[in-house]
Design an enzyme around this catalytic site. Structure first.
Site: not given
Ligand code: UD1
Ligand code: CA
Length: 495
Positions: A32, A95, A258, A398, A437, A455
């Site tokens: 996003r 991951q 986000n 300078y 100058s 100068a």
């Molecule tokens: C998540 C929660 C939601 C909560 C919100 C709060 C889940 C499914 N949902 O949604 O309930 O209200 O946070 O902010 O958990 N990330 C990884 N690996 C992944 C996916 C995400 O490391 O595969 C990390 C992202 O980098 C981020 C964090 O997890 O730092 C949250 O991920 P994000 O996709 O922002 O979750 P939300 O959709 O906001």
């Molecule tokens: Ca989030």
């Protein structure tokens, strides 16, 4: 079970002798943001988002910090190391594919379970790399509730908050007794569930030993086809374990970023907080707080005035009774007291002593140092140079790799020709010198005390003390009597 409190543990948890580990999720791209740069590397107050979360985590003095990385892992790791220091107890977990927050935590299973720390008593605090404002005090209170829930501790505790507009967040579904039942994600929620305003902030404590078996049972059978960490509390709850809720009231504090719109909102909030602190605690006058840009670590003394559209960044320190005019940008610099920085000046990695003036339109950089009462005027660039007490360079000049003594005047249009195409060379101008100058000083070169360049001189050889030189290349025209060389101020080209 460990028999004693690790002396590093946070004070709120001191009464519960349980070790604390922190896991930060930071593998996602952050679609996003519509960016080529991973979300957690986007900057808030000139620091990456992940650095904010790491600093807060470190303030809890946990036993260990684990960071799940994926997108731009190397840069994220560098940002974490940069914040926590090279020797910090931090482990990175990769991951490979971003299959959801549940999958991200699962990626840490092996490392956590094989760690010498893994035991039934440990608490794992899970944070998101995109929630930068959360405070250590809040997290400490969360950990405390988790460990003391019903006298025996919960299997899981999640931080909730009520939002006027909960769109996008996971909603917390409670049962008839108002206890936790489950979390439903926005995209999976029914119309009725979407009306729930209590949301999951994505900040949790888990009993480490209970977490992973429950996580292994999570499936991607949902609207996004992802492994949701948010399914774990309900699994634990159905198994008869306690999933407790920690209701929090400050929504901004626990909100995630986000989009770029949210990032800009946070930036503004942070800026206002910093500027208010400067006004209330430090006695700084800020003409227009909404148009003044000061990083959180900057220190400014009493009765200094910041005009609108000033940018003060990094580890800058400014003394008392200074005036910083519009358009000035000051980065990682140290400024004394009673200094005026005039409009549109750029000062980077430099030091300015008391009673100096700089600008308008001046550029100081690379360890430039102005001694007391020095004056640098318009369209003057100073690089890696020292300007002695009461010396002046007021116009179109300078000065690079130069060392200038006291009470010396540098005339308009002077250039230290410090670069021969391969190497940089030093220019030394001693005290009480008048550089006329448009003098070109071809370095390496030295101009002795009380000397004068006419100068338009092109100085290619050292000038002895008490001499007047002129011409191209400059030749000695006259030996000066000491009394002929009145103090440089108010003489020569410009002042
Ligand atoms: C998540 C929660 C939601 C909560 C919100 C709060 C889940 C499914 N949902 O949604 O309930 O209200 O946070 O902010 O958990 N990330 C990884 N690996 C992944 C996916 C995400 O490391 O595969 C990390 C992202 O980098 C981020 C964090 O997890 O730092 C949250 O991920 P994000 O996709 O922002 O979750 P939300 O959709 O906001
Ligand atoms: Ca989030």
């Amino acid at each position: 079970m460990e028999s004693q409190t690790p002396d590093s543990s946070y004070e709120a948890s001191r009464d519960a002798p349980l070790p604390l580990d922190v896991l930060i999720l930071a593998a996602g791209l952050g679609t996003r943001m519509r960016s080529g740069v991973a979300k957690v590397l986007h900057k808030l107050g000139n620091r990456p988002l992940i650095a904010h979360v790491c600093r807060t985590a470190a303030a809890l003095a946990p036993r260990h910090i684990y960071v799940v990385v994926g997108h731009q892992a190397a840069q994220v790791e560098a940002a974490v190391r940069d914040e926590l220091g090279a020797d910090a107890a931090v482990t990175f977990i990769t991951q490979v594919q971003q299959r959801g927050t549940g999958d991200a935590v699962l990626a840490a299973r092996e490392v956590l379970e094989s760690s010498q720390h893994h035991d039934s008593s440990s608490t794992l605090l899970v944070l998101s790399g995109d929630v930068p404002f959360v405070r250590a005090e809040t997290l400490g209170a969360l950990v405390h509730q988790h460990r003391t829930h019903r006298g025996r501790g919960a299997a899981c505790t999640l931080l909730s908050v009520r939002l006027d507009d909960p769109t996008g967040y996971g909603r917390i579904v409670r049962d008839e007794e108002n206890r936790f039942s489950r979390i439903v994600e926005q995209k999976d929620a029914t119309a009725e569930e979407k009306l729930i305003t209590e949301i999951n902030a994505g900040i949790y404590c888990f009993e480490t030993l209970k977490l992973f078996p429950a996580l292994a049972r999570v499936t991607p059978a949902n609207a996004q086809g992802e492994y949701y960490l948010t399914d774990v509390p309900a699994i634990l709850h159905r198994d008869g374990d306690d999933a407790s809720i920690f209701p929090h009231t400050d929504a901004r504090e626990v909100s995630g970023i986000n989009t770029r719109v949210e990032l800009a909102d946070f930036e503004r909030a942070l800026r206002i907080r910093t500027v208010r602190r400067l006004m209330l605690d430090s006695g700084v006058t800020v003409i227009d707080p909404y148009n003044t840009y000061v990083d959180a670590e900057v220190v400014i003394g009493r009765d200094t005035t910041l005009h609108p559209n000033t940018h003060i960044e990094g580890r800058t320190r400014i003394g008392e009774d200074c005036v910083i005019q519009s358009g000035a940008r000051i980065v990682n610099s140290r400024i004394g007291s009673n200094v005026t920085i005039k409009n549109n000046s750029l000062i980077i990695d430099s030091e300015i002593a008391d009673n100096c003036t700089v600008g308008p339109f001046a550029h100081l950089r690379m360890n430039t140092r102005l001694e007391e009462d020095a004056h640098i005027g318009n369209f003057v660039e100073v690089k890696k140079s020292r300007i002695g007490r009461r010396s002046k360079a007021m116009h179109l000049t300078y000065l690079g790799d130069a060392n200038i003594g006291e009470r010396t005047n540098i005339g308009a249009g002077t250039v230290t020709c410090n670069y021969d195409g391969k190497n940089k060379h030093q220019t030394t101008i001693e005290s009480d010198v008048k550089i006329g100058s448009d003098t070109m000083l071809v370095a390496p070169v030295r101009v002795g005390a009380n000397s004068v360049t006419a100068a338009g001189s092109v100085v290619t050889a050292d000038v002895p003390a008490n001499t007047l030189v002129a011409g191209v290349p400059a030749k000695i025209k006259k030996h000066l009597q000491i009394e002929e060389t009145a103090p440089a101020e108010n003489q020569n080209a410009g002042n």
